[in-house]
Design an enzyme around this catalytic site. Sequence first.
Site, short mmCIF file in Angstrom:
data_model
loop_
_atom_site.label_atom_id
_atom_site.label_comp_id
_atom_site.label_asym_id
_atom_site.label_seq_id
_atom_site.Cartn_x
_atom_site.Cartn_y
_atom_site.Cartn_z
N HIS A 1 -33.05 9.37 -18.20
CA HIS A 1 -33.80 8.79 -17.26
C HIS A 1 -35.47 8.81 -17.58
CE1 HIS A 1 -35.77 8.14 -13.09
NE2 HIS A 1 -34.58 7.64 -12.95
N GLU B 1 -26.32 6.62 -11.90
CA GLU B 1 -25.45 5.74 -12.28
C GLU B 1 -23.93 6.17 -12.49
OE1 GLU B 1 -26.20 3.35 -10.64
OE2 GLU B 1 -27.62 1.86 -11.96
N1 ACO Z 1 -27.76 7.76 -24.69
C1 ACO Z 1 -28.05 8.24 -25.83
N2 ACO Z 1 -29.43 8.20 -25.99
C2 ACO Z 1 -30.31 7.94 -25.11
C3 ACO Z 1 -30.02 7.65 -23.89
C4 ACO Z 1 -28.50 7.66 -23.45
N3 ACO Z 1 -28.09 7.50 -22.21
N4 ACO Z 1 -31.30 7.37 -23.18
C5 ACO Z 1 -32.16 7.81 -23.88
N5 ACO Z 1 -31.81 7.86 -25.21
C6 ACO Z 1 -32.42 8.22 -26.38
C7 ACO Z 1 -33.24 6.99 -26.88
O1 ACO Z 1 -32.32 6.24 -27.80
C8 ACO Z 1 -34.32 7.64 -27.53
O2 ACO Z 1 -33.99 8.21 -28.67
P1 ACO Z 1 -35.00 7.93 -30.13
O3 ACO Z 1 -36.18 8.57 -29.67
O4 ACO Z 1 -34.37 8.37 -31.41
O5 ACO Z 1 -35.45 6.36 -30.08
C9 ACO Z 1 -34.88 8.97 -26.54
O6 ACO Z 1 -33.51 9.26 -25.96
C10 ACO Z 1 -35.93 8.43 -25.53
O7 ACO Z 1 -35.35 7.15 -25.02
P2 ACO Z 1 -36.35 6.24 -24.15
O8 ACO Z 1 -35.76 4.75 -24.40
O9 ACO Z 1 -37.70 6.33 -24.55
O10 ACO Z 1 -36.08 6.50 -22.84
P3 ACO Z 1 -36.55 5.84 -21.52
O11 ACO Z 1 -37.34 6.65 -20.64
O12 ACO Z 1 -37.33 4.50 -21.78
O13 ACO Z 1 -35.11 5.53 -20.86
C11 ACO Z 1 -33.09 5.07 -19.79
C12 ACO Z 1 -34.62 5.76 -19.71
C13 ACO Z 1 -33.46 3.39 -19.70
C14 ACO Z 1 -32.66 5.27 -18.40
C15 ACO Z 1 -32.22 5.52 -20.82
O14 ACO Z 1 -32.22 6.81 -20.67
C16 ACO Z 1 -30.87 4.78 -21.12
O15 ACO Z 1 -31.03 3.69 -21.47
N6 ACO Z 1 -29.99 5.33 -20.29
C17 ACO Z 1 -28.53 4.74 -20.37
C18 ACO Z 1 -28.69 3.45 -19.35
C19 ACO Z 1 -28.51 3.93 -17.92
O16 ACO Z 1 -27.85 5.03 -17.36
N7 ACO Z 1 -29.36 3.35 -17.11
C20 ACO Z 1 -29.57 3.66 -15.58
C21 ACO Z 1 -30.85 4.35 -15.30
S1 ACO Z 1 -30.82 5.16 -13.79
C22 ACO Z 1 -31.39 3.67 -12.82
O17 ACO Z 1 -32.30 2.91 -13.12
C23 ACO Z 1 -31.17 3.28 -11.61
#
Ligand code: ACO
Length: 362
Positions: free
Chosen positions: A246, A305
Amino acid sequence: MKSGLDDVIAAETQLSDVDGLAGRLIIRGVSLDDLVAKSRYEDVAALLLSGMFDEEIDAGRLISLIGDARLSLFDHVAQIDPALLALPPVEAMRALLARLPDGTDFATAVRLMAAPAVFLPAVLRLRAGEPAIRPDPRLSQAKDILRMTNGILPTAEQAAGLDAYLVTIADHGLNASTFTARVIASTHAGLTSSVLGALGALMGPLHGGAPGPVLDMLDAVGTPENARGWLKEELDRGERLMGFGHRIYRVRDPRADALKAALRPIVAAGQVDGQRMALAEAVEQAAVTLLRERKPDRPLETNVEFYTAMLLDSLGFPREAFTGVFAIGRTVGWIAHAREQVLNGRLIRPQSRYIGLVPKAA
Ligand code: ACO
């Protein structure tokens, strides 16, 4: 420049606060736990909308106003044609919403809260070759949605489960879709425009599009013993695990616990396969462990989710409808933020830094 605008304060709000370090969500002064324990959808809607319009708003009045609006919107269902039914359900719902008139008044707000609750079940029934079911204005929003989707009155546990879901996801700070709603409202466009724009932002898998893929993941994992191996392969391929991570929470999303708690009575009543729940818990445990190993410096915990997928599945919604159900619940949050933006804010118009080519000096 902060890509993704992390930590940028773009609005002041009285509506909700997301404390990412404490794992706490407050909606208008009430903690999520208290809200879920004591409220129906209409209670949280009244809480969010209070003071945003000239009308006195209370939950009892909202039940009847939204119920009447559901019934009057049923006329639109007769206009659903095969081209609309060929679309994924949430896209068909979006197209039907786009036909509604725009406006900034309370009547528009009520219509917008009722409309997706009528359109999504109708689209699901018609796609399955069943007739759409006329709304019953005497029922609460949660009960009527389940009745219109499944064709029978829900059990007490199911109705309480959907109410808990709608309350839990009603509002959540300045997430991507809510920000979109506020940007649109800041131009003094109407509430229908704000809700449609917000719905567009909700649909991506990084926001509200994740729960369907969560269920796909559970299906692919199959058994608790496969969880770690399957998830590891996904991460090795560079995939993200849906339902984890998140932008704001650095601990477990409190909404995950609220939804897991809402599932318990449904499981106890035998309305969810206990093995499926055991699989979900095994996948959650394995995912959290693997993400900690892979990213020790970036806490990636369970988000809303993950148990949304389990809960909505147990209530009879097909997975391609999950984002639409999310939109039914979040619409009131979008409306409240859109109104707050108009009442207290200014046109939102940030700057970009140009990094492209410049014309050569003559
Ligand atoms: N699985 C694996 N790796 C992840 C995940 C995940 N679910 N989430 C983040 N990371 C990793 C990224 O790849 C990134 O790695 P890096 O630094 O090596 O590139 C690091 O963690 C940081 O990720 P960001 O993209 O900077 O995190 P951000 O805050 O932008 O993203 C998000 C948050 C979009 C929710 C992300 O965690 C994600 O994509 N989760 C999976 C999709 C999901 O569950 N979406 C629902 C969110 S809840 C809602 O909106 C209602």
